[in-house]
Design a protein around this motif. Structure first.
Motif, PDB file in Angstrom:
ATOM      1  N   ALA A  28       0.779  -1.250   0.040  1.00 19.84           N
ATOM      2  CA  ALA A  28       0.087   0.000   0.050  1.00 19.84           C
ATOM      3  C   ALA A  28       0.818   1.087   0.121  1.00 19.84           C
ATOM      4  CB  ALA A  28      -0.855  -0.006   1.148  1.00 19.84           C
ATOM      5  N   PHE A  29       1.934   1.272   0.881  1.00 27.04           N
ATOM      6  CA  PHE A  29       2.847   2.494   0.793  1.00 27.04           C
ATOM      7  C   PHE A  29       3.372   2.726  -0.436  1.00 27.04           C
ATOM      8  CE2 PHE A  29       6.030   5.117   2.399  1.00 27.04           C
ATOM      9  CZ  PHE A  29       5.466   5.797   3.389  1.00 27.04           C
ATOM     10  N   GLN A  30       3.952   1.538  -1.176  1.00 29.61           N
ATOM     11  CA  GLN A  30       4.679   1.756  -2.432  1.00 29.61           C
ATOM     12  C   GLN A  30       3.766   2.153  -3.465  1.00 29.61           C
ATOM     13  OE1 GLN A  30       7.985   1.720  -2.876  1.00 29.61           O
ATOM     14  NE2 GLN A  30       7.349   2.609  -4.647  1.00 29.61           N
ATOM     15  N   GLU A  31       2.535   1.621  -3.582  1.00 31.02           N
ATOM     16  CA  GLU A  31       1.579   2.005  -4.762  1.00 31.02           C
ATOM     17  C   GLU A  31       0.823   3.345  -4.425  1.00 31.02           C
ATOM     18  OE1 GLU A  31      -1.267  -1.025  -5.435  1.00 31.02           O
ATOM     19  OE2 GLU A  31       0.061  -2.105  -6.012  1.00 31.02           O
ATOM     20  N   LEU A  68      -6.886  -9.125   6.972  1.00 35.90           N
ATOM     21  CA  LEU A  68      -5.373  -8.717   7.050  1.00 35.90           C
ATOM     22  C   LEU A  68      -5.459  -7.351   5.661  1.00 35.90           C
ATOM     23  CD1 LEU A  68      -3.470 -12.004   6.575  1.00 35.90           C
ATOM     24  CD2 LEU A  68      -4.113 -10.762   8.543  1.00 35.90           C
ATOM     25  N   LEU A  69      -5.356  -6.318   6.114  1.00 35.67           N
ATOM     26  CA  LEU A  69      -5.929  -5.119   5.064  1.00 35.67           C
ATOM     27  C   LEU A  69      -4.940  -3.915   5.453  1.00 35.67           C
ATOM     28  CD1 LEU A  69      -9.242  -3.666   5.737  1.00 35.67           C
ATOM     29  CD2 LEU A  69      -8.496  -5.578   7.270  1.00 35.67           C
ATOM     30  N   SER A  70      -5.154  -3.018   4.551  1.00 36.06           N
ATOM     31  CA  SER A  70      -4.464  -1.814   4.722  1.00 36.06           C
ATOM     32  C   SER A  70      -5.352  -0.598   3.895  1.00 36.06           C
ATOM     33  CB  SER A  70      -3.106  -1.573   4.121  1.00 36.06           C
ATOM     34  OG  SER A  70      -2.065  -2.483   4.917  1.00 36.06           O
ATOM     35  N   TYR A  71      -5.531   0.427   4.603  1.00 36.01           N
ATOM     36  CA  TYR A  71      -6.275   1.393   3.941  1.00 36.01           C
ATOM     37  C   TYR A  71      -5.337   2.741   3.585  1.00 36.01           C
ATOM     38  CZ  TYR A  71     -10.732  -0.921   5.987  1.00 36.01           C
ATOM     39  OH  TYR A  71     -11.710  -1.455   6.579  1.00 36.01           O
ATOM     40  N   LEU A  72      -5.676   3.681   2.848  1.00 41.94           N
ATOM     41  CA  LEU A  72      -4.935   4.740   2.270  1.00 41.94           C
ATOM     42  C   LEU A  72      -6.036   5.990   2.802  1.00 41.94           C
ATOM     43  CD1 LEU A  72      -3.293   6.674   0.976  1.00 41.94           C
ATOM     44  CD2 LEU A  72      -4.399   6.271  -1.163  1.00 41.94           C
ATOM     45  N   LEU A  73      -5.318   6.469   3.857  1.00 40.69           N
ATOM     46  CA  LEU A  73      -6.166   7.894   4.397  1.00 40.69           C
ATOM     47  C   LEU A  73      -5.217   9.073   3.910  1.00 40.69           C
ATOM     48  CD1 LEU A  73      -7.678   6.706   7.564  1.00 40.69           C
ATOM     49  CD2 LEU A  73      -8.803   7.011   5.311  1.00 40.69           C
ATOM     50  N   LYS A  74      -5.848  10.468   3.791  1.00 37.82           N
ATOM     51  CA  LYS A  74      -5.036  11.388   3.400  1.00 37.82           C
ATOM     52  C   LYS A  74      -5.685  12.700   4.509  1.00 37.82           C
ATOM     53  CE  LYS A  74      -4.814  10.047  -1.215  1.00 37.82           C
ATOM     54  NZ  LYS A  74      -4.879  10.444  -2.959  1.00 37.82           N
ATOM     55  N   ASN A 134       2.923   6.683   8.034  1.00 39.33           N
ATOM     56  CA  ASN A 134       2.857   8.108   7.820  1.00 39.33           C
ATOM     57  C   ASN A 134       3.768   8.466   6.603  1.00 39.33           C
ATOM     58  OD1 ASN A 134       0.571   8.568   9.311  1.00 39.33           O
ATOM     59  ND2 ASN A 134       2.110   8.728  11.010  1.00 39.33           N
ATOM     60  N   ASN A 135       3.573   9.162   5.442  1.00 40.10           N
ATOM     61  CA  ASN A 135       4.494   9.817   4.578  1.00 40.10           C
ATOM     62  C   ASN A 135       4.325  11.426   4.839  1.00 40.10           C
ATOM     63  OD1 ASN A 135       4.622  10.699   1.358  1.00 40.10           O
ATOM     64  ND2 ASN A 135       6.157   9.266   2.080  1.00 40.10           N
ATOM     65  N   PHE A 136       5.348  11.783   4.677  1.00 40.72           N
ATOM     66  CA  PHE A 136       5.563  13.106   4.716  1.00 40.72           C
ATOM     67  C   PHE A 136       6.511  13.661   3.868  1.00 40.72           C
ATOM     68  CE2 PHE A 136       5.163  11.811   8.903  1.00 40.72           C
ATOM     69  CZ  PHE A 136       4.037  12.402   9.571  1.00 40.72           C
ATOM     70  N   GLN A 137       6.103  14.693   2.958  1.00 39.18           N
ATOM     71  CA  GLN A 137       7.019  15.095   1.781  1.00 39.18           C
ATOM     72  C   GLN A 137       6.885  16.666   1.813  1.00 39.18           C
ATOM     73  OE1 GLN A 137       5.667  13.527  -2.081  1.00 39.18           O
ATOM     74  NE2 GLN A 137       5.477  11.598  -1.288  1.00 39.18           N
ATOM     75  N   ALA A 138       8.077  17.259   1.695  1.00 38.97           N
ATOM     76  CA  ALA A 138       8.328  18.639   1.823  1.00 38.97           C
ATOM     77  C   ALA A 138       7.410  19.286   3.181  1.00 38.97           C
ATOM     78  CB  ALA A 138       7.673  19.464   0.522  1.00 38.97           C
ATOM     79  N   GLY A 139       7.643  18.436   4.235  1.00 38.34           N
ATOM     80  CA  GLY A 139       7.148  19.027   5.466  1.00 38.34           C
ATOM     81  C   GLY A 139       5.511  18.861   5.483  1.00 38.34           C
TER      82      GLY A 139
END
Length: 262
Positions: A28-31, A68-74, A134-139
């Motif tokens: 999920a993270f990579q996609e 067994l699952l993962s969700y994408l949240l923003k 979590n993913n952080f980009q440019a703060g």
């Protein structure tokens, strides 16, 4: 098994099913980095060959028996300082979904609780866990991957403190994973919307009402010794505040172990 979808606005509404993968969170993270995916998109696996849990632990589960699952949240960036409330919202959403499922099918309430920081317990035994990355980009807070593992139909566990819905309810028949997935997705969406609406007081109040060992004296171990303590609260940063004979002390995730006497 490719029909995983939930009757929600967005959480779990669309999903990718994989018979097997190393880890839904890793995929999920990579996609999510590689593709523009809608918020709420989910990855569901029948089996994980390298499932991951908190503190670097592995997640062991028999094929096709569990969720067994993962969700994408923003989450919006302005809520970054409140990010532990996202963890609270997800845990509460899972419990809410499971309670709705149990009420509809069995007319009863399950003895569920949240073991700090984010395990789901059923009458003192581990039913599941949550891993948020979590993913952080440019703060900026760009997205979060919500990894969830729930023991549903598996009945044999190496860890004696684990259980499943099937084993606890002594059901002769396996439960429908899709049905539970839909209830979980609906529960998480409801609590996530509370998070987006900054209903932190409400989330905090319900979280503490569901907290395992809350306001009870039990045995614990930190890096120094075994002691008797009482959980007073979990603060906004996710630290557990414990009352000890020497006074109050705050613990981070890797600093404290729960001791069980049976």
């Amino acid at each position: 098994m490719n029909n995983y979808h939930a009757p929600t606005q967005f959480v779990g509404k669309t999903a990718k099913y994989l018979a097997s993968c190393p880890s839904t969170n890793s995929l999920a993270f990579q996609e999510s980095l590689d593709m523009l995916l809608p918020e709420g998109y989910a990855w569901v696996a029948g089996h994980q060959t390298a499932g991951r849990g908190q503190r670097g632990n592995t997640w062991q589960a028999e094929p096709d028996q569990n969720l067994l699952l993962s969700y994408l949240l923003k989450p919006p960036h302005h809520l970054l300082e409140n990010q532990f409330f996202l963890s609270k919202a997800v845990a509460l959403g899972i419990i809410h979904g499971l309670q709705d499922w149990a009420k509809i099918h069995f007319g009863e309430k399950l003895p569920l609780s949240i073991k700090w920081p984010n395990d789901i317990y059923l009458e003192g035994k581990k039913l599941g866990g949550i891993l948020i990355e979590n993913n952080f980009q440019a703060g900026q807070w760009t997205f979060s991957i919500i990894g969830i593992g729930l023991n549903i139909n598996q009945t044999n566990f190496a860890d004696l403190r684990a259980c499943s819905l099937k084993s606890w309810m002594k059901s002769p028949q396996p439960f429908d994973l899709l049905d539970i997935y839909q209830h979980i997705s609906m529960g998480i969406e409801q609590k996530y919307l509370h998070f987006l609406e900054k209903k932190f007081y409400l989330l905090d109040e319900i979280y503490h009402s569901q907290l395992f060992r809350f306001q009870e004296w039990h045995s614990y171990q930190d890096k120094n010794h075994i002691f008797t303590g009482k959980i007073l609260r979990v603060n906004d940063q996710g630290l557990l505040i414990m009352e000890k004979s020497s006074g109050e002390q705050a613990y981070e995730i890797k600093e404290l172990s729960f001791i069980f006497k049976d």
